[in-house]
Scaffold this motif. Structure first.
Motif, mmCIF file in Angstrom:
data_model
loop_
_atom_site.group_PDB
_atom_site.id
_atom_site.type_symbol
_atom_site.label_atom_id
_atom_site.label_comp_id
_atom_site.label_asym_id
_atom_site.label_seq_id
_atom_site.Cartn_x
_atom_site.Cartn_y
_atom_site.Cartn_z
ATOM 1 N N ALA A 48 0.416 -1.503 0.333
ATOM 2 C CA ALA A 48 0.241 -0.431 0.021
ATOM 3 C C ALA A 48 0.470 1.144 -0.039
ATOM 4 O O ALA A 48 0.393 1.989 -0.488
ATOM 5 N N ILE A 49 1.879 1.462 0.547
ATOM 6 C CA ILE A 49 2.937 3.091 0.667
ATOM 7 C C ILE A 49 3.220 2.511 -0.594
ATOM 8 O O ILE A 49 3.546 3.428 -0.819
ATOM 9 N N ALA A 50 3.987 1.291 -1.042
ATOM 10 C CA ALA A 50 4.697 1.139 -2.162
ATOM 11 C C ALA A 50 3.419 1.918 -3.578
ATOM 12 O O ALA A 50 3.721 3.035 -4.071
ATOM 13 N N VAL A 51 2.442 1.461 -3.371
ATOM 14 C CA VAL A 51 1.111 2.217 -4.467
ATOM 15 C C VAL A 51 1.045 3.811 -3.985
ATOM 16 O O VAL A 51 0.736 4.499 -5.144
ATOM 17 N N ALA A 52 1.166 4.007 -2.965
ATOM 18 C CA ALA A 52 1.058 5.809 -2.529
ATOM 19 C C ALA A 52 1.640 6.293 -3.260
ATOM 20 O O ALA A 52 1.394 7.543 -3.851
ATOM 21 N N LEU A 53 3.067 5.765 -2.520
ATOM 22 C CA LEU A 53 4.436 7.074 -2.899
ATOM 23 C C LEU A 53 4.712 7.016 -4.361
ATOM 24 O O LEU A 53 4.905 7.620 -4.760
ATOM 25 N N SER A 54 4.124 5.668 -5.403
ATOM 26 C CA SER A 54 4.547 5.580 -6.696
ATOM 27 C C SER A 54 3.556 6.208 -7.429
ATOM 28 O O SER A 54 3.615 7.432 -8.592
ATOM 29 N N ARG A 99 6.060 2.187 9.281
ATOM 30 C CA ARG A 99 4.517 2.003 9.517
ATOM 31 C C ARG A 99 4.014 2.698 10.269
ATOM 32 O O ARG A 99 2.364 2.730 10.351
ATOM 33 N N ARG A 100 4.447 3.131 11.432
ATOM 34 C CA ARG A 100 3.897 4.754 12.114
ATOM 35 C C ARG A 100 3.141 5.312 11.135
ATOM 36 O O ARG A 100 2.162 6.241 11.532
ATOM 37 N N ARG A 101 4.394 5.836 10.071
ATOM 38 C CA ARG A 101 3.870 7.152 9.545
ATOM 39 C C ARG A 101 2.223 6.360 8.262
ATOM 40 O O ARG A 101 1.273 7.620 8.667
ATOM 41 N N TRP A 102 2.652 5.249 8.363
ATOM 42 C CA TRP A 102 1.660 5.126 7.109
ATOM 43 C C TRP A 102 0.181 5.028 8.200
ATOM 44 O O TRP A 102 -0.761 5.378 7.767
#
Length: 135
Positions: free
Chosen positions: A8-14, A85-88
């Motif tokens: 999910a982080i990778a998708v949000a950032l990409s 993970r905390r920032r996510w």
């Protein structure tokens, strides 16, 4: 192992999708991106995946490469993993819509349960009319 949070982080950032985010959501995403960029200064694969342009119209390949690099960086640095993970979690909290609905059922349920937000029309819980009077 596939980690849904890193995915999910990778998708949000990409995708760099900020349209529709609240100010708090944009700030949380910027904080997440800042952390990843700072980590990328010492991690060649992560740095390359952040600056890579998608090779497909959907951009999925960029997210896949970023996911791999994030996983590698997180595996090598538990402090980075924890902060990521905390920032996510902060980003997710900032992007929850005020009108979102969460349905929860707890305890022992022995009959039908209806969970809904907006219902247009009626709701009928029970046997269909044709089955009510059959022996």
């Amino acid at each position: 192992m596939d980690d849904p949070i890193l995915t999910a982080i990778a998708v949000a950032l990409s995708t760099r999708a900020v349209e529709g985010l609240t100010d708090a959501g944009r700030e949380a995403l910027a904080s997440l991106m800042h952390l990843v960029r700072r980590k990328a200064t010492g991690h060649r694969e992560l740095r390359a995946s952040l600056v890579a342009e998608p090779t497909s119209p959907e951009g999925d390949d960029r997210a896949v490469e970023l996911r791999r690099a994030l996983g590698d960086a997180a595996a090598r640095d538990p402090d980075f993993d924890q902060e990521l993970r905390r920032r996510w979690a902060t980003f997710q909290q900032a992007t929850v819509r005020a009108d979102a609905v969460t349905n929860t059922v707890s305890g022992q349920v022995t009959g039908p349960v209806v969970q809904a937000r907006d219902i247009s029309g009626g709701v009928h819980v029970g046997l269909p009319p044709q089955q009510r009077h059959q022996p």
